[in-house]
Motif scaffolding. Structure first.
Motif, PDB file in Angstrom:
ATOM      1  N   ASP A  41       0.861  -1.180   0.000  1.00 28.34           N
ATOM      2  CA  ASP A  41       0.000   0.000   0.000  1.00 28.34           C
ATOM      3  C   ASP A  41       0.898   1.231   0.000  1.00 28.34           C
ATOM      4  O   ASP A  41       1.818   1.338   0.813  1.00 28.34           O
ATOM      5  CB  ASP A  41      -0.934   0.023   1.214  1.00 28.34           C
ATOM      6  N   GLN A  44       4.630   0.776   0.083  1.00 29.60           N
ATOM      7  CA  GLN A  44       5.214   0.045   1.201  1.00 29.60           C
ATOM      8  C   GLN A  44       4.721  -1.396   1.218  1.00 29.60           C
ATOM      9  O   GLN A  44       3.516  -1.639   1.015  1.00 29.60           O
ATOM     10  CB  GLN A  44       4.827   0.689   2.536  1.00 29.60           C
ATOM     11  N   TRP A 122     -12.674  -0.282  10.381  1.00 27.47           N
ATOM     12  CA  TRP A 122     -11.381   0.373  10.225  1.00 27.47           C
ATOM     13  C   TRP A 122     -10.290  -0.658  10.004  1.00 27.47           C
ATOM     14  O   TRP A 122     -10.322  -1.755  10.546  1.00 27.47           O
ATOM     15  CB  TRP A 122     -11.083   1.217  11.454  1.00 27.47           C
ATOM     16  N   ARG A 124      -6.199  -1.552  10.052  1.00 30.12           N
ATOM     17  CA  ARG A 124      -4.842  -1.267  10.514  1.00 30.12           C
ATOM     18  C   ARG A 124      -3.891  -2.130   9.702  1.00 30.12           C
ATOM     19  O   ARG A 124      -3.992  -3.355   9.710  1.00 30.12           O
ATOM     20  CB  ARG A 124      -4.683  -1.578  11.989  1.00 30.12           C
ATOM     21  N   GLN A 125      -2.987  -1.473   9.002  1.00 26.52           N
ATOM     22  CA  GLN A 125      -2.014  -2.182   8.174  1.00 26.52           C
ATOM     23  C   GLN A 125      -0.727  -2.388   8.961  1.00 26.52           C
ATOM     24  O   GLN A 125      -0.259  -1.481   9.638  1.00 26.52           O
ATOM     25  CB  GLN A 125      -1.697  -1.381   6.915  1.00 26.52           C
ATOM     26  N   HIS A 126      -0.175  -3.585   8.830  1.00 28.14           N
ATOM     27  CA  HIS A 126       1.124  -3.901   9.419  1.00 28.14           C
ATOM     28  C   HIS A 126       2.106  -4.021   8.267  1.00 28.14           C
ATOM     29  O   HIS A 126       1.902  -4.816   7.353  1.00 28.14           O
ATOM     30  CB  HIS A 126       1.052  -5.200  10.221  1.00 28.14           C
ATOM     31  N   PHE A 127       3.154  -3.212   8.329  1.00 28.70           N
ATOM     32  CA  PHE A 127       4.130  -3.187   7.258  1.00 28.70           C
ATOM     33  C   PHE A 127       5.294  -4.124   7.559  1.00 28.70           C
ATOM     34  O   PHE A 127       5.568  -4.455   8.726  1.00 28.70           O
ATOM     35  CB  PHE A 127       4.627  -1.757   7.041  1.00 28.70           C
ATOM     36  N   ALA A 131       6.451  -1.252  11.194  1.00 31.17           N
ATOM     37  CA  ALA A 131       5.536  -0.136  11.447  1.00 31.17           C
ATOM     38  C   ALA A 131       4.105  -0.574  11.169  1.00 31.17           C
ATOM     39  O   ALA A 131       3.852  -1.568  10.497  1.00 31.17           O
ATOM     40  CB  ALA A 131       5.927   1.053  10.569  1.00 31.17           C
ATOM     41  N   SER A 132       3.155   0.200  11.694  1.00 30.77           N
ATOM     42  CA  SER A 132       1.747  -0.051  11.398  1.00 30.77           C
ATOM     43  C   SER A 132       1.025   1.286  11.371  1.00 30.77           C
ATOM     44  O   SER A 132       1.517   2.278  11.884  1.00 30.77           O
ATOM     45  CB  SER A 132       1.112  -0.988  12.424  1.00 30.77           C
ATOM     46  N   GLY A 133      -0.142   1.270  10.731  1.00 29.40           N
ATOM     47  CA  GLY A 133      -0.922   2.496  10.654  1.00 29.40           C
ATOM     48  C   GLY A 133      -2.367   2.201  10.306  1.00 29.40           C
ATOM     49  O   GLY A 133      -2.671   1.225   9.614  1.00 29.40           O
ATOM     50  N   TRP A 134      -3.247   3.034  10.856  1.00 29.78           N
ATOM     51  CA  TRP A 134      -4.679   2.908  10.588  1.00 29.78           C
ATOM     52  C   TRP A 134      -5.019   3.615   9.282  1.00 29.78           C
ATOM     53  O   TRP A 134      -4.455   4.662   8.972  1.00 29.78           O
ATOM     54  CB  TRP A 134      -5.499   3.513  11.711  1.00 29.78           C
ATOM     55  N   VAL A 135      -5.962   3.056   8.545  1.00 29.15           N
ATOM     56  CA  VAL A 135      -6.404   3.618   7.273  1.00 29.15           C
ATOM     57  C   VAL A 135      -7.849   4.072   7.438  1.00 29.15           C
ATOM     58  O   VAL A 135      -8.681   3.341   7.962  1.00 29.15           O
ATOM     59  CB  VAL A 135      -6.319   2.558   6.142  1.00 29.15           C
TER      60      VAL A 135
END
Length: 137
Positions: A41, A44, A122, A124-127, A131-135
């Protein structure tokens, strides 16, 4: 519309069940949309996703399905997954059946867009780098 399939599931999704919920002898087309967890995404690499849903998410999903069905006069169904998903797993399966393909494609596209914009789920992506982040918050 009591038998309308519109649900949130913590279990792996069953494409055949969603298709069966809309198919019928009057329909010459069944359009299925499968939202699949991809491995990237925004440039990344992604290793996995977590989906979290508001307690009323299923009510919102049902409303989306009911509205699209009423507007299009077609059979629709959708199931959205929650929990931890790995690459390649199904996150959303939506289906629309119609006598003709153009109507089924249009209604399925509308259904998926409404689900993405109106249902409080919602991601949450785990890279791969940790790292991780909410979309979409």
């Amino acid at each position: 519309m009591n038998d309308l399939l519109a649900s949130i599931s913590a279990e792996p999704l069953n494409v055949a069940a969603v298709e069966a919920a809309v198919a019928g002898p009057e329909c010459g087309a069944v359009v299925l949309f499968s939202g699949v967890v991809r491995n990237h995404d925004g440039g990344q690499p992604v290793s996995s996703l977590d989906y979290a849903a508001h307690p009323d998410a299923q009510i919102f999903l049902r409303r989306c399905c009911e509205r699209v069905s009423t507007e299009s006069k077609l059979s629709v169904a959708a199931v959205h997954r929650v929990g931890s998903l790995t690459i390649g797993e199904l996150a959303l399966v939506a289906a629309v059946a119609a006598p003709h393909r153009a109507d089924a494609f249009a209604a399925c596209s509308l259904l998926v867009e409404r689900i993405k914009s109106e249902v409080p789920i919602w991601k949450r992506q785990h890279f791969v780098d940790g790292a991780s982040g909410w979309v979409g918050l």
